[in-house]
Design a protein around this motif. Structure first.
Motif, PDB file in Angstrom:
ATOM      1  N   ALA A 329      50.816  52.707  50.854  1.00  0.00           N
ATOM      2  CA  ALA A 329      51.061  52.410  52.196  1.00  0.00           C
ATOM      3  C   ALA A 329      49.793  51.439  52.708  1.00  0.00           C
ATOM      4  CB  ALA A 329      50.822  53.588  53.036  1.00  0.00           C
ATOM      5  N   LEU A 330      48.739  51.453  52.256  1.00  0.00           N
ATOM      6  CA  LEU A 330      47.591  50.661  52.430  1.00  0.00           C
ATOM      7  C   LEU A 330      47.784  49.073  52.006  1.00  0.00           C
ATOM      8  CD1 LEU A 330      44.490  50.381  53.650  1.00  0.00           C
ATOM      9  CD2 LEU A 330      44.010  50.687  51.424  1.00  0.00           C
ATOM     10  N   LEU A 331      48.486  49.190  50.965  1.00  0.00           N
ATOM     11  CA  LEU A 331      49.052  47.989  50.198  1.00  0.00           C
ATOM     12  C   LEU A 331      49.912  47.335  51.086  1.00  0.00           C
ATOM     13  CD1 LEU A 331      48.883  45.918  47.567  1.00  0.00           C
ATOM     14  CD2 LEU A 331      50.722  47.177  46.693  1.00  0.00           C
ATOM     15  N   ALA A 332      50.998  48.072  51.483  1.00  0.00           N
ATOM     16  CA  ALA A 332      52.097  47.506  52.209  1.00  0.00           C
ATOM     17  C   ALA A 332      51.599  46.811  53.588  1.00  0.00           C
ATOM     18  CB  ALA A 332      53.029  48.521  52.612  1.00  0.00           C
ATOM     19  N   ALA A 333      50.549  47.450  54.309  1.00  0.00           N
ATOM     20  CA  ALA A 333      50.132  46.828  55.499  1.00  0.00           C
ATOM     21  C   ALA A 333      49.317  45.420  55.471  1.00  0.00           C
ATOM     22  CB  ALA A 333      49.046  47.901  55.966  1.00  0.00           C
ATOM     23  N   HIS A 334      49.155  45.098  53.979  1.00  0.00           N
ATOM     24  CA  HIS A 334      48.479  43.887  53.840  1.00  0.00           C
ATOM     25  C   HIS A 334      49.718  42.886  53.281  1.00  0.00           C
ATOM     26  CE1 HIS A 334      44.756  46.281  54.202  1.00  0.00           C
ATOM     27  NE2 HIS A 334      44.485  45.095  54.539  1.00  0.00           N
ATOM     28  N   SER A 335      50.703  43.300  53.163  1.00  0.00           N
ATOM     29  CA  SER A 335      51.900  42.285  52.730  1.00  0.00           C
ATOM     30  C   SER A 335      51.850  41.081  53.546  1.00  0.00           C
ATOM     31  CB  SER A 335      53.188  43.158  52.389  1.00  0.00           C
ATOM     32  OG  SER A 335      53.695  43.104  53.977  1.00  0.00           O
ATOM     33  N   ALA A 336      52.402  39.877  53.051  1.00  0.00           N
ATOM     34  CA  ALA A 336      52.495  38.631  53.796  1.00  0.00           C
ATOM     35  C   ALA A 336      53.315  38.929  55.082  1.00  0.00           C
ATOM     36  CB  ALA A 336      52.873  37.568  53.054  1.00  0.00           C
ATOM     37  N   GLY A 337      54.178  39.927  55.129  1.00  0.00           N
ATOM     38  CA  GLY A 337      55.053  39.977  56.472  1.00  0.00           C
ATOM     39  C   GLY A 337      56.145  40.964  56.239  1.00  0.00           C
ATOM     40  N   GLY A 338      56.882  41.219  57.287  1.00  0.00           N
ATOM     41  CA  GLY A 338      58.194  42.078  57.126  1.00  0.00           C
ATOM     42  C   GLY A 338      57.910  43.580  56.984  1.00  0.00           C
ATOM     43  N   ARG A 358      49.025  62.602  57.821  1.00  0.00           N
ATOM     44  CA  ARG A 358      47.520  62.375  57.685  1.00  0.00           C
ATOM     45  C   ARG A 358      47.368  60.552  57.783  1.00  0.00           C
ATOM     46  NH1 ARG A 358      43.981  65.275  59.372  1.00  0.00           N
ATOM     47  NH2 ARG A 358      42.478  63.921  59.194  1.00  0.00           N
ATOM     48  N   ILE A 359      48.395  59.960  56.947  1.00  0.00           N
ATOM     49  CA  ILE A 359      48.360  58.585  56.685  1.00  0.00           C
ATOM     50  C   ILE A 359      48.333  58.011  58.198  1.00  0.00           C
ATOM     51  CG2 ILE A 359      49.556  56.478  55.986  1.00  0.00           C
ATOM     52  CD1 ILE A 359      50.386  58.393  53.453  1.00  0.00           C
ATOM     53  N   ALA A 360      49.244  58.478  59.022  1.00  0.00           N
ATOM     54  CA  ALA A 360      49.375  57.836  60.266  1.00  0.00           C
ATOM     55  C   ALA A 360      48.168  58.027  61.046  1.00  0.00           C
ATOM     56  CB  ALA A 360      50.726  58.506  61.140  1.00  0.00           C
ATOM     57  N   GLU A 361      47.507  59.280  60.957  1.00  0.00           N
ATOM     58  CA  GLU A 361      46.361  59.512  61.831  1.00  0.00           C
ATOM     59  C   GLU A 361      44.927  58.391  61.302  1.00  0.00           C
ATOM     60  OE1 GLU A 361      45.135  62.084  63.877  1.00  0.00           O
ATOM     61  OE2 GLU A 361      42.835  61.754  63.555  1.00  0.00           O
ATOM     62  N   VAL A 362      45.044  58.354  60.060  1.00  0.00           N
ATOM     63  CA  VAL A 362      43.915  57.756  59.331  1.00  0.00           C
ATOM     64  C   VAL A 362      44.086  56.006  59.696  1.00  0.00           C
ATOM     65  CG1 VAL A 362      42.880  57.032  57.197  1.00  0.00           C
ATOM     66  CG2 VAL A 362      43.178  59.426  57.812  1.00  0.00           C
ATOM     67  N   PHE A 363      45.288  55.763  59.621  1.00  0.00           N
ATOM     68  CA  PHE A 363      45.522  54.377  59.698  1.00  0.00           C
ATOM     69  C   PHE A 363      45.424  53.900  61.014  1.00  0.00           C
ATOM     70  CE2 PHE A 363      48.435  52.929  55.706  1.00  0.00           C
ATOM     71  CZ  PHE A 363      47.455  53.399  54.946  1.00  0.00           C
ATOM     72  N   GLY A 364      45.667  55.058  62.180  1.00  0.00           N
ATOM     73  CA  GLY A 364      45.722  54.546  63.455  1.00  0.00           C
ATOM     74  C   GLY A 364      44.279  54.374  63.657  1.00  0.00           C
ATOM     75  N   GLY A 381      53.911  44.745  57.846  1.00  0.00           N
ATOM     76  CA  GLY A 381      53.044  43.820  57.048  1.00  0.00           C
ATOM     77  C   GLY A 381      52.118  42.884  58.098  1.00  0.00           C
ATOM     78  N   GLY A 382      51.410  42.067  57.134  1.00  0.00           N
ATOM     79  CA  GLY A 382      50.679  41.020  58.026  1.00  0.00           C
ATOM     80  C   GLY A 382      49.321  41.703  58.693  1.00  0.00           C
ATOM     81  N   GLN A 383      48.792  42.769  58.216  1.00  0.00           N
ATOM     82  CA  GLN A 383      47.780  43.513  58.947  1.00  0.00           C
ATOM     83  C   GLN A 383      46.867  43.400  58.319  1.00  0.00           C
ATOM     84  OE1 GLN A 383      48.880  47.228  61.469  1.00  0.00           O
ATOM     85  NE2 GLN A 383      50.746  47.527  59.955  1.00  0.00           N
ATOM     86  N   SER A 384      45.422  43.842  58.847  1.00  0.00           N
ATOM     87  CA  SER A 384      44.263  44.138  58.235  1.00  0.00           C
ATOM     88  C   SER A 384      43.345  45.109  58.800  1.00  0.00           C
ATOM     89  CB  SER A 384      43.411  42.648  57.924  1.00  0.00           C
ATOM     90  OG  SER A 384      42.934  42.367  59.494  1.00  0.00           O
ATOM     91  N   VAL A 385      42.735  45.780  57.985  1.00  0.00           N
ATOM     92  CA  VAL A 385      41.840  46.898  58.498  1.00  0.00           C
ATOM     93  C   VAL A 385      40.588  46.476  59.303  1.00  0.00           C
ATOM     94  CG1 VAL A 385      40.468  48.893  57.739  1.00  0.00           C
ATOM     95  CG2 VAL A 385      42.419  48.356  56.407  1.00  0.00           C
ATOM     96  N   ARG A 386      40.484  46.978  60.504  1.00  0.00           N
ATOM     97  CA  ARG A 386      39.447  46.905  61.367  1.00  0.00           C
ATOM     98  C   ARG A 386      38.221  47.507  61.058  1.00  0.00           C
ATOM     99  NH1 ARG A 386      40.915  49.419  66.101  1.00  0.00           N
ATOM    100  NH2 ARG A 386      39.884  51.034  64.998  1.00  0.00           N
ATOM    101  N   GLY A 387      38.305  48.706  60.850  1.00  0.00           N
ATOM    102  CA  GLY A 387      37.438  49.839  60.504  1.00  0.00           C
ATOM    103  C   GLY A 387      37.275  50.997  61.494  1.00  0.00           C
ATOM    104  N   GLY A 388      36.251  52.063  60.927  1.00  0.00           N
ATOM    105  CA  GLY A 388      36.361  52.878  62.001  1.00  0.00           C
ATOM    106  C   GLY A 388      35.805  54.510  61.100  1.00  0.00           C
TER     107      GLY A 388
END
Ligand code: S3P
Length: 445
Positions: A329-338, A358-364, A381-388
């Motif tokens: 799921a983390l990989l998918a968030a970084h895909s080029a798009g779509g 849990r994934i929804a909570e952590v990713f949020g 896709g097309g996202q990147s992790v801010r942090g937290g």
């Protein structure tokens, strides 16, 4: 509470080189259980995973087949043997499965056929929430005497004479299939199990390797074993766990300039769904030097970072990568798009935690958008992790996914409650530290 502070990898640095990961968890459990059933209570197993889950299985095998409680000198006064209720004394052997679903479910199959013995299997708070009727109900069809606590642990078993039966499973679960095969070894007649989709076949492979033919093994949905059958113990060598490697394979795919190889890695086709996803997404990887050792294929897998596209997960692919879904799921968030859609994965809701929630909570909490479905996730896709700051919720695979998110984040991630990682990947923190010095540190939270 043990936590990790994970810093983003400094600009320009990448994951490079060749590494190994600890032994496969599923194969380690089976090596101990099948060796115990074959009369080897302290077997020689190369590269056995020394994690909390596997230790739980080892202690139980010692108690059930070795007549010992595990820590004491052989033959000491503490030695407990399962007693026949008719002989008097405390007839119930108490067995602690800790956090391990594989331990409790496979042992339910093993213990159901131990005539004249009585057992109580229990575990931690997470295990006590997990469904056990999926194993107990088909075992009862074979004549087993099992009581669950409204479908969950603790589970009480009185060993009985078992009869081979045909069973149609409603979930594609290797744990349920394996429990029935292990009961089938002790039953009279043929036990035939049909699954809605193929699931990992380590039990079938190891039974064949220990001299008991399993019909229909391989990638099929139907398997059968004829009992009673006795196992001939053989030396087992455990390959690296692809589910543990997944964190590093994904990290290498995400961090620009990375080129990482993992050698001695288990490559059983019922476990390599993550590599199918890499193909679908266009992540660059290759496998080399594949050989089969003690019935299981292994080899070296190399991954190179680069741009990749959204990808889907559904149907028969799901059991082949079920434990890798958080990090995929983390990989998918970084895909080029779509949009990446993961479906047919409702099983995630009854793992060590409800992994969809849990994934929804952590990713949020770290700045990633994800939508939940009853049976999976939709990840733009097309996202990147801010942090937290996030909590693993006591789930090892969520903790390690959050650590990888920290490596690729802009501001770093604090992962709370990481002691659970010991259940599958002792030394995870040190492995990250060796690859990328200075990025991960343990803190008290
Ligand atoms: C396992 C099977 C899978 C997997 C688990 C280990 C096994 O569970 O998620 O981590 O060793 O058989 P299910 O059988 O419940 O799908």
């Amino acid at each position: 509470m043990k936590c990790w502070r994970v810093r983003p990898l400094p600009g320009g640095s990448a994951l490079r080189g060749t590494m190994r990961v600890p032994g496969d968890k599923s194969i380690s459990h089976r090596a101990l259980i099948l060796s115990g059933m074959a009369g080897e209570v302290e077997p020689e197993i190369e590269n056995l995973l020394e994690s909390e889950d596997v230790k739980a299985t080892r202690e139980i095998i010692r108690k059930v087949f070795g007549g010992g409680t595990g820590g004491e000198e052989k033959g000491s006064a503490e030695t407990q043997k399962p007693k026949n209720a008719a002989e008097g004394g405390d007839p119930v052997l108490e067995l602690d499965c800790g956090n391990s679903g594989t331990t409790i479910r496979l042992m339910m199959g093993v213990l159901s056929g131990r005539k004249g013995c009585c057992f109580r299997l229990d575990g931690d708070a997470s295990l006590r929430r997990r469904p056990m009727e999926r194993v107990a109900a088909p075992l009862r069809k074979m004549g087993a005497c099992i009581e669950t606590n409204e479908g969950r642990p603790p589970v009480r078993i009185e060993g009985r004479e078992l009869i081979g039966t045909r069973v149609q499973l409603s979930v594609a679960s290797a744990q349920v299939k394996s429990a029935l095969l292990l009961a089938g070894l002790q039953a009279t007649g043929t036990t035939e199990i049909t699954s809605p989709a193929p699931s990992r076949d380590h039990t079938e492979r190891m039974l064949n390797y220990f001299g008991v033919p399993v019909e229909g093994s391989g990638n099929g949905r139907a398997v059968a074993v004829r009992g009673p059958a006795s196992l001939a113990p053989r030396p087992v060598s455990v390959p690296g766990d692809i589910s543990s490697a997944a964190f590093f394979l994904v990290a290498a795919a995400l961090i620009p300039g990375s080129e990482l190889s993992i050698e001695n890695l288990g490559l059983n086709p019922t476990r390599t769904g993550i590599l199918d996803c890499f193909d679908a997404a266009g992540v660059s990887w290759e496998a080399q030097g594949i050989e089969t050792v003690s019935g299981e294929p292994r080899g070296k897998v190399s991954v190179r970072a680069g741009e990749f596209s959204a990808f889907g997960i559904a149907g028969d692919l799901v059991p082949r990568l079920i434990d890798e879904i958080p990090v995929l799921a983390l990989l998918a968030a970084h895909s080029a798009g779509g949009l990446s859609v993961f479906r047919d994965a409702a099983e995630l809701r009854v793992k060590e935690s409800d992994r969809i929630a849990r994934i929804a909570e952590v990713f949020g909490r770290i700045g990633l958008v994800v939508r939940t479905r009853d049976d999976g996730l939709e990840i733009p896709g097309g996202q990147s992790v801010r942090g937290g700051t996030v909590s693993s919720g006591g789930d090892h695979r969520i903790a390690m996914t959050a650590a990888v998110a920290g490596l690729v984040s802009r501001e770093g991630v604090i992962v709370e409650d990481v002691a659970c990682v010991e259940t599958s990947f002792p030394g995870f923190q040190e492995t990250v530290e060796r690859l990328a010095p200075g990025v991960i540190e343990a803190i008290e939270g």
